[in-house]
Every structure is written in structure tokens, then in C-alpha cells.
Motif scaffolding. Structure first.
Motif, PDB file in Angstrom:
ATOM      1  N   THR A 123       0.747  -1.074   0.069  1.00 36.52           N
ATOM      2  CA  THR A 123       0.156  -0.122   0.007  1.00 36.52           C
ATOM      3  C   THR A 123       0.767   1.192   0.128  1.00 36.52           C
ATOM      4  N   VAL A 124       2.362   1.065  -0.129  1.00 37.37           N
ATOM      5  CA  VAL A 124       2.709   2.262  -0.192  1.00 37.37           C
ATOM      6  C   VAL A 124       2.748   3.070  -1.283  1.00 37.37           C
ATOM      7  N   ASP A 125       2.695   4.450  -1.347  1.00 33.71           N
ATOM      8  CA  ASP A 125       2.643   5.443  -2.320  1.00 33.71           C
ATOM      9  C   ASP A 125       3.787   6.047  -2.567  1.00 33.71           C
ATOM     10  N   PRO A 126       4.475   5.676  -3.804  1.00 36.24           N
ATOM     11  CA  PRO A 126       5.985   6.202  -3.923  1.00 36.24           C
ATOM     12  C   PRO A 126       6.056   7.760  -3.794  1.00 36.24           C
ATOM     13  N   ALA A 127       4.986   8.503  -4.272  1.00 35.64           N
ATOM     14  CA  ALA A 127       4.844   9.851  -4.231  1.00 35.64           C
ATOM     15  C   ALA A 127       4.868  10.439  -2.904  1.00 35.64           C
ATOM     16  N   GLU A 128       3.975   9.858  -1.966  1.00 34.04           N
ATOM     17  CA  GLU A 128       4.069  10.196  -0.753  1.00 34.04           C
ATOM     18  C   GLU A 128       5.354  10.198   0.036  1.00 34.04           C
ATOM     19  N   ILE A 129       6.043   8.885  -0.244  1.00 34.73           N
ATOM     20  CA  ILE A 129       7.198   8.537   0.476  1.00 34.73           C
ATOM     21  C   ILE A 129       8.386   9.635   0.060  1.00 34.73           C
ATOM     22  N   ALA A 130       8.293  10.174  -1.217  1.00 33.60           N
ATOM     23  CA  ALA A 130       9.309  10.982  -1.706  1.00 33.60           C
ATOM     24  C   ALA A 130       9.302  12.430  -1.081  1.00 33.60           C
ATOM     25  N   LYS A 131       7.994  12.667  -0.374  1.00 29.10           N
ATOM     26  CA  LYS A 131       7.635  13.873   0.251  1.00 29.10           C
ATOM     27  C   LYS A 131       8.611  13.940   1.503  1.00 29.10           C
ATOM     28  N   PHE A 132       8.562  12.765   2.310  1.00 26.48           N
ATOM     29  CA  PHE A 132       8.987  12.889   3.478  1.00 26.48           C
ATOM     30  C   PHE A 132      10.672  12.296   3.376  1.00 26.48           C
ATOM     31  N   GLU A 133      11.081  11.793   2.349  1.00 29.33           N
ATOM     32  CA  GLU A 133      12.307  11.431   2.190  1.00 29.33           C
ATOM     33  C   GLU A 133      13.188  12.851   1.953  1.00 29.33           C
ATOM     34  N   ALA A 134      12.684  13.725   1.504  1.00 31.75           N
ATOM     35  CA  ALA A 134      12.964  15.084   1.061  1.00 31.75           C
ATOM     36  C   ALA A 134      13.362  15.972   2.447  1.00 31.75           C
ATOM     37  N   MET A 135      12.517  15.482   3.531  1.00 27.69           N
ATOM     38  CA  MET A 135      12.500  16.230   4.765  1.00 27.69           C
ATOM     39  C   MET A 135      13.223  15.436   6.003  1.00 27.69           C
ATOM     40  N   ALA A 136      13.875  14.302   5.458  1.00 30.37           N
ATOM     41  CA  ALA A 136      14.275  13.318   6.716  1.00 30.37           C
ATOM     42  C   ALA A 136      15.240  14.132   7.695  1.00 30.37           C
ATOM     43  N   SER A 137      16.208  14.887   7.240  1.00 24.96           N
ATOM     44  CA  SER A 137      17.311  15.559   8.309  1.00 24.96           C
ATOM     45  C   SER A 137      16.753  16.381   9.126  1.00 24.96           C
ATOM     46  N   GLU A 138      15.443  16.927   9.079  1.00 26.88           N
ATOM     47  CA  GLU A 138      14.888  17.876   9.938  1.00 26.88           C
ATOM     48  C   GLU A 138      13.986  17.275  11.080  1.00 26.88           C
ATOM     49  N   TRP A 139      13.960  16.072  11.143  1.00 24.71           N
ATOM     50  CA  TRP A 139      13.114  15.302  11.868  1.00 24.71           C
ATOM     51  C   TRP A 139      13.187  16.095  13.461  1.00 24.71           C
ATOM     52  N   TRP A 140      14.348  16.131  13.911  1.00 26.87           N
ATOM     53  CA  TRP A 140      14.700  16.463  15.496  1.00 26.87           C
ATOM     54  C   TRP A 140      14.905  18.052  15.391  1.00 26.87           C
ATOM     55  N   ASP A 141      14.536  18.705  14.376  1.00 25.00           N
ATOM     56  CA  ASP A 141      14.515  20.431  14.540  1.00 25.00           C
ATOM     57  C   ASP A 141      13.147  20.633  15.003  1.00 25.00           C
ATOM     58  N   PRO A 142      12.776  21.248  16.083  1.00 27.82           N
ATOM     59  CA  PRO A 142      11.609  21.606  16.715  1.00 27.82           C
ATOM     60  C   PRO A 142      11.046  23.018  15.961  1.00 27.82           C
ATOM     61  N   ASN A 143      11.856  23.531  15.378  1.00 25.79           N
ATOM     62  CA  ASN A 143      11.545  24.893  14.526  1.00 25.79           C
ATOM     63  C   ASN A 143      11.529  24.688  12.986  1.00 25.79           C
ATOM     64  N   GLY A 144      11.703  23.490  12.564  1.00 29.93           N
ATOM     65  CA  GLY A 144      12.025  22.925  11.177  1.00 29.93           C
ATOM     66  C   GLY A 144      10.533  22.405  10.536  1.00 29.93           C
ATOM     67  N   LYS A 145      10.548  21.777   9.438  1.00 26.64           N
ATOM     68  CA  LYS A 145       9.466  21.237   8.706  1.00 26.64           C
ATOM     69  C   LYS A 145       8.582  20.380   9.501  1.00 26.64           C
ATOM     70  N   PHE A 146       9.097  19.789  10.791  1.00 26.68           N
ATOM     71  CA  PHE A 146       8.234  19.005  11.321  1.00 26.68           C
ATOM     72  C   PHE A 146       7.826  19.802  12.699  1.00 26.68           C
ATOM     73  N   LYS A 147       7.894  21.074  12.754  1.00 28.82           N
ATOM     74  CA  LYS A 147       7.466  21.692  13.808  1.00 28.82           C
ATOM     75  C   LYS A 147       6.014  21.628  14.375  1.00 28.82           C
ATOM     76  N   PRO A 148       4.926  21.300  13.412  1.00 27.43           N
ATOM     77  CA  PRO A 148       3.739  20.939  13.891  1.00 27.43           C
ATOM     78  C   PRO A 148       3.569  19.697  14.590  1.00 27.43           C
ATOM     79  N   LEU A 149       4.572  18.632  14.277  1.00 26.69           N
ATOM     80  CA  LEU A 149       4.584  17.237  14.835  1.00 26.69           C
ATOM     81  C   LEU A 149       5.140  17.605  16.144  1.00 26.69           C
ATOM     82  N   HIS A 150       6.134  18.267  16.359  1.00 27.08           N
ATOM     83  CA  HIS A 150       6.612  18.442  17.808  1.00 27.08           C
ATOM     84  C   HIS A 150       5.882  19.323  18.678  1.00 27.08           C
TER      85      HIS A 150
END
Length: 248
Positions: A7-34
Motif C-alpha cells: 500500500t506504499v505510495d511512492p509519491a508520498e514517500i518522496a515527500k518525507f524523504e526530502a525532509m528526513a534530516s529535519e526530524w529533530w529540529d523543533p523549528n523545522g519542517k516538522f514543527k507541527p509534529l513537535h
């Protein structure tokens, strides 16, 4: 390395691949999740503790429980679950997320089994878990029913499945897409597709068809004045979370 498929959608995976390095930055692209994470953890820990009669005031209340974190990203949920004593397996179909998660867990002196794989591959291998965290994933898969059915297969009888996603209505479009992606710029444009959002009733129906018994649903509500998230009994209009059990 296990190939990704199902059920993996390659286009969706690519979006998150591009942001991988920012996971632990509380003010980065994953700020909403933090920002949302304390609220998510409060709901998750209470549901798991209630289901398995665990005391959250203990030092390692989830000791002996095997927990699967699907779409683990950089480990924002895997790490606190490991600190609570659970045996945690974190999986992600975006390969670049796994080294980030492993490195941070090592820095945090935590033992977490991170894998680049899919729920389908794990089910094929006969893996079983006491609990599954399926947070902000179902709106990104190719076939939600097939995906949730596999999740049900991965649960032990009596196990708990916690799934959060985004409702589909004009308000969710305004807040989760226009607000988060275009106005606040919390997320890159195109992170979410409104037509893939799922209403609470639809999700309950999908969970039931997947062989699980939905037992609870709550809203995650953002207050722009206090700049904080809270759990709501009634307001499921945008972000919401569900708990389901696999019949024993």
C-alpha cells in the motif's frame, strides 16, 4: 534490505524523504509534529495503560509490551515509548528516515529496532505486536482498507491499535492545507492531499472491516491563542485519533 511494496505510495514517500534530516529540529519542517507530540503521547500512553492495566507512575510501565511504530520518521514517538520500557520496533518506508532515527536513539542511549520496511512485509514474516502506533500515516497510503487490514494482522489478540489522521471537510482544508502549508508554512506545499483525508465515521468503518473493534475517538485541537494542542471529547473537525482493539 526489505523491499517496500503493497500500500506504499511512492509519491508520498518522496515527500518525507526530502525532509528526513529535519526530524529533530523543533523549528523545522516538522514543527507541527513537535507541537502536537505531547498531546499525542498523552492519548497513547493513557490508552495503552488502560488496556494492559499498567501504572503510568511506575518507572517502566510498558515493560514486556512489544510496540510497533508505523511511519516512525525520526522516532518522535518511538523514543518516548522506549523510555517507558516497551520493546519498540520503528518502521518507515522512507529509507532516509531510518539512519536519522538510529543516530538519535544512539545519542539518547535507547535501544530501538528501526527498519526500512513496510507493514505488509512484517505481516508476511509473521510479526506480532501488543500495540501499534499508526499516527498520521493512513492519509498517505494508496489503499487505506488494505493497509489497516495488514495492521490488524500484525496485532496480537487483545492488542491495541492507535490511529490518528485528518478529517475531510472545508475546515480541515482551510487549516491543514491552506493554514499549515500556505499561511504558516509549517509544511511544504503539497504535503497533504485533501481528497485523501478520512472522516471519523469512515475510519471507524474501515477499522471494523479490517477486523478490529473501534473503542474510542478524540479530537486534537489547536488553540491559536495559547499556541498549544489539547485533546477534545467533541471536536474532531480537523485532527483526530482513534483506538481500536483486536478481539481476543
Amino acid at each position: 534490505m526489505q523491499a517496500v511494496h503493497g500500500t506504499v505510495d511512492p509519491a508520498e514517500i518522496a515527500k518525507f524523504e526530502a525532509m528526513a534530516s529535519e526530524w529533530w529540529d523543533p523549528n523545522g519542517k516538522f514543527k507541527p509534529l513537535h507541537m502536537l507530540n505531547p498531546c499525542r503521547l498523552d492519548y497513547i500512553t493513557r490508552q495503552v495503560a488502560e488496556e494492559f492495566a499498567r501504572d503510568l507512575n511506575g518507572s517502566e510501565p510498558f515493560a514486556g509490551l512489544r510496540i510497533l511504530d508505523i511511519g516512525c520518521g525520526g522516532g518522535l514517538l518511538s523514543e518516548p515509548m522506549a523510555r517507558l520500557g516497551a520493546e519498540v520496533v520503528g518502521v518507515d518506508a522512507a529509507e532516509r528516515n531510518i539512519p536519522v532515527a538510529r543516530a538519535h536513539a544512539e545519542q539518547s542511549d535507547l535501544q530501538i529496532d528501526y527498519r526500512h520496511t513496510t507493514a505488509e512485509a512484517m505481516a508476511a514474516d509473521g510479526e506480532q505486536f501488543d500495540g501499534i502506533l499508526n499516527m498520521e500515516v493512513v492519509e498517505h497510503v494508496a489503499d487505506p482498507l488494505d493497509f489497516l487490514t495488514v495492521c490488524g494482522q500484525l496485532l496480537k489478540p487483545g492488542g491495541i491499535h492507535i490511529c490518528s489522521t485528518i478529517n475531510r471537510n472545508p475546515k480541515s482544508f482551510a487549516m491543514a492545507i491552506v493554514g499549515a502549508e500556505y499561511v504558516m508554512r509549517w509544511l511544504p506545499k503539497g504535503t497533504h492531499e485533501w481528497q485523501k483525508f478520512i472522516t471519523p465515521d469512515e475510519l471507524f468503518d474501515l477499522l471494523s472491516k479490517a477486523g478490529m473493534t473501534p473503542v474510542d475517538r478524540k479530537g486534537f485541537v489547536f488553540n491559536p491563542l495559547s499556541w498549544q494542542w489539547s485533546i477534545s471529547e467533541r471536536d474532531l473537525s480537523v485532527n483526530y485519533v482513534t483506538a481500536s482493539l483486536k478481539p481476543a
